[in-house]
Design a protein around this motif. Structure first.
Motif, mmCIF file in Angstrom:
data_model
loop_
_atom_site.group_PDB
_atom_site.id
_atom_site.type_symbol
_atom_site.label_atom_id
_atom_site.label_comp_id
_atom_site.label_asym_id
_atom_site.label_seq_id
_atom_site.Cartn_x
_atom_site.Cartn_y
_atom_site.Cartn_z
ATOM 1 N N ILE A 275 40.471 78.329 -31.321
ATOM 2 C CA ILE A 275 41.920 78.143 -31.245
ATOM 3 C C ILE A 275 42.366 78.244 -29.798
ATOM 4 C CG2 ILE A 275 44.176 78.927 -32.031
ATOM 5 C CD1 ILE A 275 42.736 80.372 -34.333
ATOM 6 N N LEU A 276 43.169 77.285 -29.378
ATOM 7 C CA LEU A 276 43.800 77.310 -28.061
ATOM 8 C C LEU A 276 45.296 77.458 -28.270
ATOM 9 C CD1 LEU A 276 43.660 76.969 -24.957
ATOM 10 C CD2 LEU A 276 44.022 74.526 -25.331
ATOM 11 N N ASP A 277 45.887 78.494 -27.669
ATOM 12 C CA ASP A 277 47.336 78.685 -27.703
ATOM 13 C C ASP A 277 47.913 77.795 -26.609
ATOM 14 O OD1 ASP A 277 49.967 79.512 -27.345
ATOM 15 O OD2 ASP A 277 49.513 81.624 -27.677
ATOM 16 N N VAL B 80 36.010 72.433 -35.767
ATOM 17 C CA VAL B 80 37.410 72.136 -36.047
ATOM 18 C C VAL B 80 38.307 72.953 -35.109
ATOM 19 C CG1 VAL B 80 39.178 72.050 -37.850
ATOM 20 C CG2 VAL B 80 36.772 71.725 -38.454
ATOM 21 N N PRO B 81 38.665 72.406 -33.948
ATOM 22 C CA PRO B 81 39.549 73.108 -33.030
ATOM 23 C C PRO B 81 40.999 73.055 -33.513
ATOM 24 C CG PRO B 81 38.152 71.533 -31.875
ATOM 25 C CD PRO B 81 38.071 71.219 -33.333
ATOM 26 N N LEU B 82 41.713 74.158 -33.315
ATOM 27 C CA LEU B 82 43.134 74.240 -33.644
ATOM 28 C C LEU B 82 43.901 74.442 -32.347
ATOM 29 C CD1 LEU B 82 45.463 74.551 -35.735
ATOM 30 C CD2 LEU B 82 44.928 77.004 -35.766
ATOM 31 N N LEU B 83 44.809 73.524 -32.047
ATOM 32 C CA LEU B 83 45.707 73.657 -30.904
ATOM 33 C C LEU B 83 47.014 74.197 -31.465
ATOM 34 C CD1 LEU B 83 45.000 70.236 -29.171
ATOM 35 C CD2 LEU B 83 43.846 72.430 -28.827
ATOM 36 N N SER C 140 48.057 71.251 -33.970
ATOM 37 C CA SER C 140 47.298 70.018 -34.090
ATOM 38 C C SER C 140 45.853 70.414 -34.314
ATOM 39 C CB SER C 140 47.443 69.185 -32.816
ATOM 40 O OG SER C 140 46.686 68.001 -32.900
ATOM 41 N N VAL C 141 45.133 69.597 -35.048
ATOM 42 C CA VAL C 141 43.751 69.885 -35.347
ATOM 43 C C VAL C 141 42.961 68.579 -35.284
ATOM 44 C CG1 VAL C 141 44.070 69.651 -37.841
ATOM 45 C CG2 VAL C 141 42.269 71.124 -36.971
ATOM 46 N N TYR C 142 41.684 68.663 -34.984
ATOM 47 C CA TYR C 142 40.858 67.471 -34.928
ATOM 48 C C TYR C 142 39.398 67.860 -35.153
ATOM 49 C CZ TYR C 142 39.931 69.075 -30.148
ATOM 50 O OH TYR C 142 39.586 69.818 -29.047
#
Length: 132
Positions: free
Chosen positions: A13-15, A117-120, A127-129
């Motif tokens: 996860i990136l804040d 699965v990164p979560l922005l 957003s996820v991709y």
């Protein structure tokens, strides 16, 4: 680790409101076999200082769908994040720490594949991709 009969999952996860990894976010992993089956909770973990969750449970053989549940509200309610939001002129009259108190991502998997699965994330959106 994926095998010929199972898939594997990782996430981070990136804040994006701070441009930094989101540390300490609880994540639950669930899986099901078949589109109409019930999800079964497999376990969970928390993100580390780099925003990564490196110890998610292995997926059982026959898994076709995975769900990641991110508990985002507790993350945004921390004192550190409240201070960061105040500095960015975020609205002060919110009832909770984030517009999205949780984020649930469901996706299909195939045996032998790894799914990153990164979560922005920020207090008002995400957003996820599929990463690599």
């Amino acid at each position: 680790m994926s095998t010929a009969t199972t898939a594997s999952v990782s996430t981070h996860i990136l804040d994006t409101s701070k441009g930094r990894p989101a540390e300490g976010v609880a994540i639950q992993l669930s899986a099901r076999s078949g589109g109409t089956a019930e999800f079964v909770a497999l376990g969970g973990s928390k993100t580390d200082a780099d925003g990564r969750c490196k110890d998610l449970p292995a997926l059982p053989e026959g898994t076709t769908h995975v769900r990641l549940d991110f508990e985002t509200e507790a993350y945004f309610l921390t004192k550190h994040n409240q201070q960061a939001e105040a500095q960015q002129d975020a609205p002060a009259n919110r009832d909770s720490g984030a517009f999205f108190p949780e984020v649930a991502i469901t996706f299909a998997v195939k045996p032998g594949e790894h799914y990153h699965v990164p979560l922005l994330l920020n207090p008002f959106g995400y957003s996820v991709y599929r990463g690599s």
